[in-house]
Enzyme design. Structure first.
Site, short mmCIF file in Angstrom:
data_model
loop_
_atom_site.label_atom_id
_atom_site.label_comp_id
_atom_site.label_asym_id
_atom_site.label_seq_id
_atom_site.Cartn_x
_atom_site.Cartn_y
_atom_site.Cartn_z
N HIS A 112 8.56 -0.21 -4.97
CA HIS A 112 9.87 -0.72 -4.53
C HIS A 112 10.46 0.12 -3.40
CE1 HIS A 112 13.31 -3.34 -5.04
NE2 HIS A 112 14.13 -2.32 -5.20
N SER A 158 16.41 -5.16 -2.04
CA SER A 158 16.79 -4.89 -3.42
C SER A 158 18.11 -5.60 -3.76
CB SER A 158 16.86 -3.38 -3.66
OG SER A 158 16.85 -3.07 -5.03
N ASP A 188 5.49 -4.22 -7.12
CA ASP A 188 6.96 -4.19 -7.23
C ASP A 188 7.40 -5.18 -8.29
OD1 ASP A 188 9.66 -3.99 -7.00
OD2 ASP A 188 9.77 -4.53 -4.88
#
Length: 219
Positions: A199, A131, A186
């Site tokens: 995610h 991320s 995602d």
């Protein structure tokens, strides 16, 4: 792109209600690794940057699972793990900056690469991010001096927040040494900051990441 307040709400709701793989639950017991900072050198050094809001310096969603999987693959005596902490606080707001993180966080990752290079000159370095941590690694690795960059043998990026902007690779770093892992569904990998349940599933891909990193280091 969504507003920061909506991103905060999405993360909070998903963290509370979203499905979490069993391996991720186990990894929550230890979300930090500081081998380099503790003076430990091993043949392979993994440097990892966690995602936004994750605690520790590795995080439980992808960081610790990847560290553990790489140790299983190569042997615990062969792998040192180091998370990016310090100035990288994994806050939410830096996601909305032009580089999807801030310079202080990028500099903190660079500090870890420099430490690995100077403290463990014979080690093969591999790296990863999840991320916001992918943006941290992206910004750091592309700007590393050549003598340090050449020792970074492979990089895995989970839920790459700059996947669209950087064409699925880290600028100024070999594409064949980079693996971008994007879970189906995602949307972060599509150039947005919309957080979906997908995610949060990257612990499931730790084995795949470890296989790739192991393939990039020499025996």
């Amino acid at each position: 792109m969504i507003l920061p307040s909506l991103l905060v709400a999405s993360l909070s709701a998903l963290a509370a209600a979203g499905p979490v793989p069993p391996s991720a639950l186990e990894a929550r017991q230890s979300e930090s690794a500081s081998d380099l900072e503790n003076g430990i050198c091993k043949p392979v050094v993994l440097i990892f940057a966690r995602g936004s809001t994750e605690s520790g310096n590795m995080g439980y969603i992808a960081g610790m699972p990847t560290c553990n999987a790489l140790k299983t693959k190569l042997g615990s005596d062969q792998v040192a793990c180091q998370g990016v902490g310090g100035a990288y606080t994994a806050g939410l707001i830096p996601n909305f900056l032009p580089n999807n993180t801030d310079q202080a966080s990028i500099d903190e990752a660079t500090k870890m690469f420099d430490l690995a290079h100077t403290q463990c000159p014979d080690a093969q370095i591999v790296a990863g991010g999840y991320s916001q941590g992918t943006a941290v690694m992206d910004g750091s690795i592309q700007a590393l001096p050549d003598d340090i960059k050449s020792t970074v043998k492979g990089v895995v990026l989970f839920g790459f927040t700059r996947n669209l902007q950087d064409n699925g690779q880290i600028p100024n770093y070999p594409k064949d040494q980079t693996k971008v892992i994007c879970a189906p569904g995602d949307l972060v990998c599509d150039g947005t900051l919309i957080i979906t349940p997908a995610h949060l599933t990257y612990a499931l891909y730790a084995g795949e990441a470890a296989e790739f990193l192991a393939s990039k280091v020499s025996a």
